[in-house]
Design an enzyme around this catalytic site. Structure first.
Site, PDB file in Angstrom:
ATOM      1  N   CYS A  80      18.950 -37.522  46.531  1.00 47.76           N
ATOM      2  CA  CYS A  80      18.883 -37.747  47.974  1.00 47.76           C
ATOM      3  C   CYS A  80      19.426 -36.560  48.768  1.00 47.76           C
ATOM      4  CB  CYS A  80      19.644 -39.017  48.346  1.00 47.76           C
ATOM      5  SG  CYS A  80      21.310 -39.089  47.686  1.00 47.76           S
TER       6      CYS A  80
ATOM      7  N   GLU B  44      30.017 -45.824  46.463  1.00 44.07           N
ATOM      8  CA  GLU B  44      29.869 -44.648  47.344  1.00 44.07           C
ATOM      9  C   GLU B  44      30.349 -45.006  48.745  1.00 44.07           C
ATOM     10  OE1 GLU B  44      26.096 -42.689  45.173  1.00 44.07           O
ATOM     11  OE2 GLU B  44      25.505 -44.165  46.672  1.00 44.07           O
TER      12      GLU B  44
END
Lengths: 647, 647
Positions: free
Chosen positions: A406, A310
């Site tokens: 998240c 990521e």
């Protein structure tokens, strides 16, 4: 330099609609998700984990090691929402109190609070700082505590989070007997600054600074930790730059590794630089902000060019279709840019806040508030997402929840707290960073002032500031002149101002003794414009993006047909702006005549066909195009989407 | 229909140079690699594993579970090379005998032969057909045995491989007491057909057919195998289509899963269809060949669009930069197409053989024979390969060896055996599939004939066939008219023939009683031409590739400068052919005037810049371009490369 808390109320227009959505839909929906009441959504179990930790329920921990943080981010959103009276607050307040009860009951006598380790591995606390996210989760809980306390003066949650912070402070630091560790996922640092600001307790600021300074030193804590005989890896990620722990922040020059981690570290560093006047730390922030925004940021304000880790990749590497561009990372860049604006009072920081907010952040939220993007690509071909593993991370439908959830509560807490990011103050100057309709009462240079903004931004080009204080006040109103606007103009009480003379770092500084009712009118002529990327951005070469005001546009299959890879917009094609009340609650769309392959193909045509020695052009037919705001894509079912179009 | 072994000798020109390279450089280099004598190369240990299994050395097995197959493919290459007298053969023959000695000594009394299981896990033989590659490795050994026996009449290796095949035959099949398994990696099927063809033993053909027919039936063998209490996964790949085991081959319609596996299965299926006249099996081959070549093949003949699972993805999904296009997969497609040519006598099969051979296969081999590509991308940006994980599989320098070294000996054995693939025979007809300089003596319709081809193909456009038999012979010479050539022409003894009248399925059928010395002259006018892909190939839209004859060209940074993503070739730009004796041993290169970004950039230019309401064009400067054959790229150091260029 000093930081000052302020909060504008948003009373109408674009952002009021989003705040209403958050209050009416997002916060209730997410509370249900956290309590596993959304049919068909991946199970959260996060409230249940905390109830088990609190002895209020029985069962096993389920979910990610950082599952608590989803509750904390939701609670933070709820706290912000409770900052103004509105219908629905009673219910939100009850849910928040329910969460706080559970959290307080789950907290251990020594202040420790993390349901994973309380329930599942009580003997492994703090033994895997690199991967176990304990300090990250603590940080989000502290942020929640600060937010709830600010709006409700609820002491219970502030006591919980100060006790937790004290526990962490007793454990980590350079003093003898303390552990010289730091979090694998940054977050607690910025939270500790917030806790310092609301409590005035300098230990929290010092602890935040310790975490920032200790990270990346040699010998490396993560490597030492992993050498312990009882160390147990979770994901087994070993590359230190993933954690920004390859070298101390002060020595770093490029935004690297996991994009959310990098941003959260930088937010804290910029806060600490502001609070302490640490010039070297500010310079590190300058370098990393430059790296992130001038060479590694998508036009949407998204960051993170690859799914693996990521992470950031390298300068100008901004592939549109395999982009990661996590919603959380864009939110992190928004916050980082806000801190940089506070540090340097340069409009380009708020320009980036605006770019991320209107594009790569709210793209993460469906228009009904009930589904979310984690990844925000700039080009989507649904079949490739389904059938080519390079696109496995790219979804073309927003999801109701995520195993790693998240992003959904992160966008909720940002939107609920947006009033904190519209202005900032330094000395005698009030900086107007983001345009909106709403009011602010705050103190500037020791004097209370009130101001109101009125605008239909981002669709219309006029923003009116009115001084609404009861008595005159002398201060500077510094109004951002957005970089996207080539010819802004401004009138004070109907009289045109010389903007060039007022311009300092991109803000028009209007200093005067403001009289009640005095009006400053900003005009930001807003036409659909073509944007090109730096030629080094390989993915965008020969392509054009359409932007109007702060809004980046895209084509969707629903309006503009399939095979968007073939669509070409001539450099001279007219761009026709049209307000479409029927689309997405009302937007300015942009129509154009382009060309594209119409799908006509001889069935027996070969895969590769000779065009002879001199080329024949490829088959293009006229095609009506409708550019819509990027943030609104994927609200009408599955289909292709593209921001960058062949020119 | 029947299959007939033949082997032309290659006596000059393009392919003679490659065969010399294989004999002089590749086979010696690879023998050293297999014996761990190449400094700096990843360790093979494959000969040492066999010596340990043979009791001739002590130590542990090292390497992949299929490490033996590298020795087998090398031995097959050596066997082919020994088919003609040439300098260096004594040494190659000695090495081959050394390998055969070790293999024979390692073979177990029951015929089993696999060093991994003999040395490391003797109690786990045949317990993981899905992943342990035992039948795959056996297949390559059988192919080696057949090749060596053909050229040397070495009985020892033929005995080894028949004993191994008998062992497998005793174990697998539908008869009671046998296991109804089949290999996780196809290969043994095609090898058993070869063994049948050289021994005449029909059990081997039946066993091959059993393996092909059993695969993919319900209940699925791999799932049953994995349910065993002592099953131990190696990689843990569970998707059945990866193994082409999701359904029986006869029911499959698309080329799916691991590309090499898919090709090896199809090779065997086509062989079996030819040997048995099984029309349904031939139809399955037709469908899969169509799927692979008309919708899932790169212009280079490469197949496998993604690194994940080294697999096919979906129709027209042919990304140039993340392509997998393994050398072995292109070799597999070459063999499959050869089998289809034998089955259907249609020139399009040999067209694909030619496309893969001149492009995606020999690109896997450095011009000095000492380094190799596993992955053959069509577009490379070296920095992305180093820094973006999506390109982690793409190398921009050939490697001296690989941990999984399947490709280097595969290309060696193909090139050494190329004489077997230049013609095929059916009844009274000799089909000339691939152009070359060399001679063939074989039997056509029961009569021995001899023929010689002379050409400077692929650089020159004339191919001369001369009947070189001592006595006249009546047969049809069917000469392929390559699809790339719009206007072929042909003269018999100086007299022009009517090609349209002779054309059947892309071959010009010249039937006559051939007189000794009679000449057929084929003219294939060969000009650099532009090629476009089907519009559904998203990656190639708006782009052009340059091809001349069978050779696909590319641009390299060494000739054409950096930032190839910006290079544009106008449809009307002149393409200038020039023979360059100084490049790559002599090639026809193609010069052109294009345009591209010259790298000029204001240092302070922003990442995204407005071009206003009506566009300004992006900065392009004239640029001299030199197209070189794709296969020759990456022989001059690191740099960018691109096959498809903006048009």
């Amino acid at each position: 330099m000093s930081w000052q808390y302020l909060r504008a109320s948003i009373e109408g227009g674009f952002w009021r609609a989003y705040q209403d959505l958050v209050r009416r839909e997002v916060i209730p929906f997410q509370w249900k998700a956290l309590n596993d009441q959304i049919p068909g959504a991946p199970k959260s179990h996060s409230m249940e984990n905390l109830r088990i930790a609190a002895g209020k329920s029985r069962g096993e921990f389920e979910g990610m090691v950082f599952q608590d943080s989803d509750v904390s981010k939701w609670l933070e959103a709820a706290g912000h929402a409770l900052g103004e009276s509105a219908p629905g607050n009673d219910q939100i307040g009850q849910w928040a109190e329910e969460a706080i009860e559970v959290l307080a009951a789950a907290q251990q006598p020594d202040g420790y609070l993390n349901s994973y380790f309380i329930v599942k591995e009580p003997d492994r606390r703090w033994k895997n700082l690199r991967e176990a996210h304990e300090l990250y989760s603590a940080g989000h809980l502290i942020e929640a505590g600060v937010a709830v306390y600010r709006t409700t003066k609820n002491r219970k949650i502030l006591d919980v989070v100060t006790k937790l912070a004290d526990h962490i402070d007793s454990r980590f630091g350079i003093a003898e007997g303390k552990v010289r560790g730091y979090p694998g996922h940054e977050e607690v640092e910025l939270a500790l600054v917030k806790l310092y600001r609301i409590t005035g307790e300098k230990r929290y600021l010092a602890l935040a600074k310790y975490f920032v300074d200790e990270r990346g030193r040699s010998p490396n804590y993560f490597e030492q930790e992993a050498a312990a005989p009882d160390y147990r890896a979770l994901w087994g990620i070993r590359e230190l730059d993933y954690f920004q722990a390859h070298k101390p922040l002060r020595e770093q020059t490029d935004a690297v590794g996991h994009a959310v981690r990098a941003m959260y570290l930088c937010i804290a560093a910029a806060d600490i630089a502001l609070e302490t006047g640490d010039a070297a730390l500010a310079e590190a922030c300058d370098r990393l902000w430059e790296s992130a925004t001038s060479r590694r940021m998508y036009i949407t304000g998204g960051i993170g060019s690859q799914a693996y880790h990521e992470a950031f990749t390298f300068d100008y590497d901004l592939p549109n279709d395999t982009a990661y561009t996590e919603t959380c990372a864009a939110i992190g860049l928004f916050f980082f840019s806000n801190r940089m604006a506070n540090l340097h009072h340069d409009a380009r920081y708020a320009d980036v806040m605006e770019r991320t907010l209107y594009n790569g952040i709210i793209s993460g939220l469906a228009l009904d508030g009930h589904s979310y993007f984690y990844v925000n690509p700039l080009e989507v071909h649904p079949e490739a997402c389904d059938k080519n593993a390079n696109f496995a991370h790219v979804k073309y439908r927003r999801q109701p929840w995520y195993g790693c959830a998240c992003c959904p509560p992160n966008v909720a807490r940002l939107l609920a707290s947006l009033g904190e990011y519209l202005y900032h103050v330094d000395g005698q100057t009030l900086y107007a960073d983001l345009f909106h309709s709403g009011s602010l009462t705050t103190s500037v240079g020791g004097r209370e002032i009130s101001i109101r903004q009125t605008t239909d931004y981002p669709w219309a080009d006029s923003v009116v500031f009115e001084y609404t204080g009861a008595t005159p006040a002398n201060f500077t109103l510094a109004v951002r002149m957005p970089a996207w606007c080539p010819e802004p103009s401004m009138k004070l009480s109907g009289k045109k101002l010389d903007l060039a003379g007022l311009n300092r770092n991109g803000y028009a500084h209007v200093r005067r003794t403001w009289q009640p009712g005095e009006r400053l009118e900003l005009q930001l002529p807003m036409r659909a414009m073509r944007v090109h990327a730096d030629p080094r951005v390989r993915a965008d070469w020969g392509k054009v993006a359409i932007q109007r005001g702060p809004i980046v546009y895209c084509l969707e299959e629903a309006d503009s047909g399939p095979n968007l890879q073939t669509v070409t917009l001539a450099p001279q094609a007219e761009l026709r702006e049209v307000f479409r009340s029927d689309l997405f609650g009302g937007i300015v769309a942009i129509g154009a005549e382009g060309r594209g392959w119409d799908g006509s193909e001889e069935p027996g045509g070969s895969l590769y066909r000779s065009a002879g020695e001199r080329g024949e052009s490829q088959p293009l037919a006229p095609r009506k195009l409708l550019f819509i705001p990027y943030y609104a894509w994927a609200n009408r079912g599955a289909g292709e989407m593209a921001v960058w179009i062949r020119e």
